[in-house]
Scaffold this motif. Structure first.
Motif, PDB file in Angstrom:
ATOM      1  N   LEU C 197      66.456  -9.035 -66.615  1.00 32.58           N
ATOM      2  CA  LEU C 197      67.380 -10.021 -66.062  1.00 32.58           C
ATOM      3  C   LEU C 197      67.271 -11.343 -66.807  1.00 32.58           C
ATOM      4  O   LEU C 197      68.273 -11.944 -67.198  1.00 32.58           O
ATOM      5  CB  LEU C 197      67.032 -10.240 -64.588  1.00 32.58           C
ATOM      6  N   THR C 198      66.031 -11.787 -67.004  1.00 33.43           N
ATOM      7  CA  THR C 198      65.826 -13.045 -67.720  1.00 33.43           C
ATOM      8  C   THR C 198      66.487 -12.997 -69.083  1.00 33.43           C
ATOM      9  O   THR C 198      67.205 -13.910 -69.482  1.00 33.43           O
ATOM     10  CB  THR C 198      64.326 -13.297 -67.928  1.00 33.43           C
ATOM     11  N   GLY C 199      66.236 -11.909 -69.809  1.00 30.98           N
ATOM     12  CA  GLY C 199      66.806 -11.782 -71.145  1.00 30.98           C
ATOM     13  C   GLY C 199      68.310 -11.804 -71.121  1.00 30.98           C
ATOM     14  O   GLY C 199      68.961 -12.453 -71.951  1.00 30.98           O
ATOM     15  N   SER C 200      68.895 -11.108 -70.153  1.00 33.22           N
ATOM     16  CA  SER C 200      70.353 -11.067 -70.080  1.00 33.22           C
ATOM     17  C   SER C 200      70.913 -12.433 -69.767  1.00 33.22           C
ATOM     18  O   SER C 200      71.941 -12.831 -70.287  1.00 33.22           O
ATOM     19  CB  SER C 200      70.820 -10.102 -69.005  1.00 33.22           C
ATOM     20  N   ILE C 201      70.206 -13.148 -68.897  1.00 33.17           N
ATOM     21  CA  ILE C 201      70.703 -14.470 -68.544  1.00 33.17           C
ATOM     22  C   ILE C 201      70.644 -15.394 -69.754  1.00 33.17           C
ATOM     23  O   ILE C 201      71.562 -16.181 -69.988  1.00 33.17           O
ATOM     24  CB  ILE C 201      69.903 -15.037 -67.356  1.00 33.17           C
ATOM     25  N   LEU C 202      69.588 -15.270 -70.528  1.00 33.37           N
ATOM     26  CA  LEU C 202      69.528 -16.082 -71.739  1.00 33.37           C
ATOM     27  C   LEU C 202      70.647 -15.694 -72.700  1.00 33.37           C
ATOM     28  O   LEU C 202      71.252 -16.545 -73.351  1.00 33.37           O
ATOM     29  CB  LEU C 202      68.168 -15.917 -72.428  1.00 33.37           C
ATOM     30  N   GLY C 203      70.914 -14.392 -72.780  1.00 32.90           N
ATOM     31  CA  GLY C 203      72.023 -13.944 -73.617  1.00 32.90           C
ATOM     32  C   GLY C 203      73.340 -14.511 -73.115  1.00 32.90           C
ATOM     33  O   GLY C 203      74.202 -14.938 -73.892  1.00 32.90           O
ATOM     34  N   LEU C 204      73.491 -14.535 -71.814  1.00 35.64           N
ATOM     35  CA  LEU C 204      74.680 -15.100 -71.183  1.00 35.64           C
ATOM     36  C   LEU C 204      74.866 -16.548 -71.604  1.00 35.64           C
ATOM     37  O   LEU C 204      75.965 -16.973 -71.979  1.00 35.64           O
ATOM     38  CB  LEU C 204      74.487 -15.047 -69.663  1.00 35.64           C
ATOM     39  N   GLY C 205      73.762 -17.288 -71.552  1.00 38.20           N
ATOM     40  CA  GLY C 205      73.830 -18.691 -71.933  1.00 38.20           C
ATOM     41  C   GLY C 205      74.273 -18.848 -73.376  1.00 38.20           C
ATOM     42  O   GLY C 205      75.075 -19.721 -73.713  1.00 38.20           O
ATOM     43  N   ARG C 206      73.748 -17.999 -74.209  1.00 36.82           N
ATOM     44  CA  ARG C 206      74.124 -18.071 -75.625  1.00 36.82           C
ATOM     45  C   ARG C 206      75.607 -17.765 -75.808  1.00 36.82           C
ATOM     46  O   ARG C 206      76.317 -18.448 -76.524  1.00 36.82           O
ATOM     47  CB  ARG C 206      73.276 -17.060 -76.387  1.00 36.82           C
ATOM     48  N   ALA C 207      76.070 -16.723 -75.124  1.00 32.93           N
ATOM     49  CA  ALA C 207      77.475 -16.324 -75.277  1.00 32.93           C
ATOM     50  C   ALA C 207      78.401 -17.441 -74.803  1.00 32.93           C
ATOM     51  O   ALA C 207      79.455 -17.671 -75.380  1.00 32.93           O
ATOM     52  CB  ALA C 207      77.744 -15.041 -74.497  1.00 32.93           C
ATOM     53  N   ALA C 208      77.988 -18.131 -73.752  1.00 38.02           N
ATOM     54  CA  ALA C 208      78.844 -19.179 -73.210  1.00 38.02           C
ATOM     55  C   ALA C 208      78.982 -20.338 -74.183  1.00 38.02           C
ATOM     56  O   ALA C 208      80.003 -21.009 -74.220  1.00 38.02           O
ATOM     57  CB  ALA C 208      78.281 -19.682 -71.880  1.00 38.02           C
ATOM     58  N   GLY C 209      77.947 -20.563 -74.993  1.00 35.91           N
ATOM     59  CA  GLY C 209      77.956 -21.752 -75.823  1.00 35.91           C
ATOM     60  C   GLY C 209      78.451 -21.551 -77.242  1.00 35.91           C
ATOM     61  O   GLY C 209      78.647 -22.512 -77.967  1.00 35.91           O
ATOM     62  N   GLU C 210      78.678 -20.317 -77.638  1.00 35.01           N
ATOM     63  CA  GLU C 210      79.027 -20.078 -79.036  1.00 35.01           C
ATOM     64  C   GLU C 210      80.477 -20.394 -79.338  1.00 35.01           C
ATOM     65  O   GLU C 210      81.362 -20.088 -78.538  1.00 35.01           O
ATOM     66  CB  GLU C 210      78.763 -18.606 -79.387  1.00 35.01           C
ATOM     67  N   THR C 211      80.704 -20.976 -80.475  1.00 38.36           N
ATOM     68  CA  THR C 211      82.079 -21.321 -80.859  1.00 38.36           C
ATOM     69  C   THR C 211      82.613 -20.445 -81.982  1.00 38.36           C
ATOM     70  O   THR C 211      83.697 -19.885 -81.879  1.00 38.36           O
ATOM     71  CB  THR C 211      82.149 -22.781 -81.341  1.00 38.36           C
TER      72      THR C 211
END
Lengths: 295, 281, 289
Positions: C197-211
């Motif tokens: 879960l932690t890893g996925s959430i971090l991945g989520l954060g990355r996906a949200a911020g990428e341009t």
């Protein structure tokens, strides 16, 4: 289907899933080459790599990316020079020096910094740092190498710090205890025993940090200035490769020479970062500590 | 676990269920010079025609024309004429770009308000942007370096500048290449060493407009072509426009649209100009 | 050893430690400074209207709701793609695979994928999803590209989580006659879930911020209406910041809104990351093994 068959089936399916990563990597390479190679019907490889003029919409177009490569290299090198001391020292702090209360706090600081979207840092560099630089040093522009390198360093430090921290932790306690037993101070132990044994991990960290810096797009797009020329001073603008790709991709018609040239630039970028990653992988595997010679 | 599964199924279901509805939609991309006109027009148009979905992007005239060629947009805004190679590329794909003139524009060189220079000739402008004149004192200004601010290569404004001023001479690579007219405006307003160029609709109070060879840029000189850098602003479509796209273009060319053109600071077309096909040069 | 020599050694130590502390605190200061400045500049733009309304008047007024929604769609899509692929790959790598050349190649592949620059992912997404598969610039293309971008992150975190489950769990289960797959499904996976879960959430954060990955695959400057299908283009927070700041029509006038958008994106990403960090901390404490 009996149990064994089911197990084998599941194993096979999962294996296919695991192959996806390789598959994607392969697809990326394929896509890059498929869309990038056609450029070389018009331009020779050496003209492309070492050509000094990037005028893709000129008539006839000129596709020399040497200034772009130089731009990439300069900001990466400068960023790494700034990031290594900060990153490694911070890692030392977290791993060795910090009191337990602060350990967690600073780990979170590093992680949060790592999580900052690059566009936010690019925005900050463009809107806050650039005008400040321009006014304070009376520069023609604040969008230049120094600005971009500082912001890139801010992005590379978390990578360097967290991987170095892991490396420092991995040093067996026995080494430190032996050093203390011989009468060394904390400082001497860290600098003469811990860091040297963690050196391979730290090198990996640095290389991965550099890889991150050279591949970073938004920061250089917004902050480095965009001048496709070999810089004469640190206060000049440059146009690193990712910035050029991102800035120009939208305007090139599908499968036009410019389009191919941008994909070709992508190929160059891809292989540079690939090289960095393979070297880092090699170092970390070769010097992995297996066992620690204790009782 | 089960709740998560159910939630994700619902989410996927929602996303997939909303498959392409036959709502009327118009996709517009391209010139940042034309952008404020398109934006104003679409806001007014959508108020009058609810149920039409319009999406707008900038990126430069090159993007707009490419979008028409690749058929990824219905309207391509452009501040320059389509090039021969682009027409050829379009025809290879079975397309036929059609130009619609929606406004007139004047390309104006601008400097920081603190710059004492008032006028430059086309020749001087060219030498500056080639990097051959590097100090303001060479053209009657203060002793300070000239910072060239330009649009990037996807820009129709850049192409127009090349057409009127550079005439195929290369712009110095040391020029800053910015992604939009808005960016040029901001950059020049903040940099006292700088010079830039903008469509007349973008010339507002934070920058100072120069006269060219003594002629100022305004509606009269642009329409009469007395001002040397007057140009048309286009909306390109693939073939003759149909449906909602046709209605929108008619709206922009009509009296309401032209009012918006004027409000944005550009030069309205006097009468509705007949649509030109392709390129005339 | 003389007292003077000892004093010197400890003096050097204090110097070094001072430097070390300085580094760490400077870093924290940089982070804090940036956050504080953006908070200061952007707080004024925040309002209920800002997050629920679309932009008006050439983006000088109104809100950024479409961008928020677009980011939400893209990130959800990315997780839908990345999570199953990543977890299953990680399960294979830790539970099923034998040491050997195949495993090494896969691992090298994952590591290299992790190092691919985001703009190259954008090119890939453009060449493959938008053009070759003819999805066009769309949520679908963007989500797939982002999903592949965060795949290595999810694989890495899942692998770590799976590895940290004690071997004794598996052995006990197998000893009781449970099949390997059932062991994984019912014992190992639930135990590893917080880490995954932690890893996925971090991945989520990355996906949200990428341009860069969404620039050519999904993002539009302005969509007047909200997307109605996965083949639509969307606005997205990171792209919105970029265009407002560099390619907009009224850059100075929209500056407060730019800061506001940056603030919203930052709160979103930092919030996501904090949640992940907190989850990880709680499970570390609660771990009974």
């Amino acid at each position: 289907m009996n149990r064994t068959q089911k197990e084998t089936a599941i194993r096979a399916v999962f294996f296919l899933f695991a192959l996806v990563s390789i598959l994607i990597l392969g697809l990326i390479v394929l896509s890059l080459f498929r869309e990038g190679l056609p450029l070389f019907r018009q331009v020779s490889v050496s003209d492309f790599l070492f050509g000094m003029e990037w005028y893709p919409t000129y008539d006839p177009p000129l596709f020399g990316i040497w200034p772009l490569i130089v731009g990439s290299v300069i900001v990466t090198v400068l960023a790494t020079v700034i990031a290594i001391p900060v990153g490694v020292l911070t890692a030392v702090y977290i791993a060795e020096v910090a009191p337990p209360l602060f350990k967690d706090l600073f780990k979170s600081v590093v992680e949060l910094l790592a999580g900052l979207p690059s566009v936010v840092l690019g925005f900050f560099g463009m809107v806050v740092v650039a005008p400040w630089l321009q006014d304070t040093f009376d520069l023609p522009t604040g969008l230049n190498i120094i600005n971009a390198s500082m912001i890139l360093a801010l992005m590379a430090v978390p990578t360097i710090a967290s991987i170095s921290e892991d490396a420092l932790y991995a040093v067996p306690r026995e080494y430190k205890e032996a050093s203390f037993a011989l009468g060394a101070t904390n400082y001497e132990t860290i600098t003469r025993v811990v860091i040297p044994s963690a050196l391979s991990g730290i090198s990996t960290a640095v290389i991965l940090g550099m890889s991150r810096a050279i591949g970073e797009t938004m920061v250089v797009l917004m902050v480095a200035g965009g001048a496709a020329a070999i810089p004469e001073s640190l206060f000049d603008s440059v146009r690193p490769m990712p910035a050029s790709i991102a800035a120009e991709m939208g305007e090139t018609p599908y499968r036009s020479p410019h389009y191919h040239a941008l994909f070709a630039t992508g190929i160059v970028l891809f292989f540079i970062t690939l090289a960095f990653n393979l070297v880092a992988d090699y170092i970390s595997n070769k010097f992995k500590e297996v066992g620690s010679g204790t009782l | 676990m089960k709740i998560v599964k159910r939630l994700s199924l619902i989410l996927v279901g929602l996303l997939l269920a909303a498959t392409p509805v036959l709502a009327e939609s118009i996709v517009i991309k391209g010139s940042t010079t034309v952008l404020p006109i398109a934006q104003g027009a679409l806001e007014a148009y959508m108020k009058a025609n609810k149920g039409v979905q319009i999406s707008l992007s900038g990126g430069g005239s090159g993007e707009g024309i490419k979008a028409i060629i690749d058929k990824t947009a219905d309207i391509g805004n452009s501040s320059r004429e389509i090039k021969k190679e682009e027409i050829a590329l379009a025809q290879k794909k079975g397309g036929k770009p059609v130009a619609h003139v929606v406004a007139f524009d004047a390309l104006v060189p601008v400097v920081h308000p603190s710059n004492p220079v008032k006028d430059l000739t086309l020749e001087q402008l060219s030498l500056i942007y080639q990097g051959k004149i590097t100090n303001w004192k060479e053209v009657g200004g203060k002793d300070m370096q000239i910072v060239m601010i330009s649009r990037d290569t996807s820009s129709g404004t850049f192409e127009s500048w090349d057409h009127f001023v550079m005439k195929k001479a290369k712009v110095s690579p040391r020029a800053q290449m910015l992604a939009s007219s808005g960016a040029v405006y901001t950059a020049v307003s903040k940099n006292r060493y700088s010079i830039g160029y903008l469509g007349i609709g973008y010339v507002k109070k934070s920058v100072k407009a120069l006269t060219v060879g003594g002629t100022p840029a305004n509606i009269q000189t642009a329409m009469s072509r007395e001002y040397p850098m007057s140009r048309e602003l286009y909306m390109y479509t693939d073939g003759e426009p149909r449906g909602e796209t046709a209605k929108f273009i008619a709206f922009v060319k009509g009296p309401e649209g032209q009012k918006i053109v004027a409000a944005q600071g550009f030069v309205p077309t006097q009468a509705v100009a007949p649509a030109k096909k392709g390129k005339k040069k | 050893m003389t007292t003077a020599a000892m004093k010197y050694r400890y003096f050097r130590q204090s110097l070094f430690f001072g430097l070390v502390r300085l580094s760490a605190f400077a870093l924290a200061l940089a982070l804090g400074g940036i956050l504080a400045y953006i908070l200061y500049q952007g707080a004024g733009a925040l309002s209920w209207e800002f997050v629920t309304q679309p932009p008006r008047d050439a983006m000088t007024k109104g809100g950024i709701f479409p961008a928020i929604l677009g980011t939400l769609y893209l990130t959800t899509g990315a997780i839908l793609v990345g999570l199953p692929l990543g977890v299953v790959s990680a399960i294979y790598l830790t539970e099923y695979a034998k040491q050997g050349p195949v495993i090494r190649v896969i691992r090298i592949g994952v590591n290299c994928l992790a190092g691919v620059p985001s703009v190259v992912f954008g090119l890939f997404g453009l060449g493959f999803f938008v053009v070759f598969l003819q999805f066009g610039s769309s949520i679908l293309a963007g989500a797939l590209t982002l999903g592949f971008l965060i795949l290595p992150t999810i694989i890495g975190a899942s692998e770590e989580a799976l590895k940290s489950v004690p071997q004794t769990f598996r052995e006990a289960s197998l000893a009781l006659g449970v099949s390997k797959w059932q062991t994984i499904l019912r014992i190992v996976l639930p135990a590893a879930l917080p880490g995954i879960l932690t890893g996925s959430i971090l991945g989520l954060g990355r996906a949200a911020g990428e341009t860069a990955p969404i620039m050519f695959t999904a993002a539009a400057f302005f969509t007047a209406k909200l997307p109605t299908s996965i083949f639509d283009e969307v606005m997205a927070l990171p792209y919105h910041i970029y265009v407002l700041a560099t390619a907009g029509t009224n850059i100075d006038e929209t500056r407060p809104l730019q800061y506001g958008t940056v603030l919203v994106l930052m709160m979103l990403v930092l919030g996501i990351n904090l949640v992940a960090i907190l989850i990880r901390r709680t499970i570390r404490r609660k771990k009974k093994w």
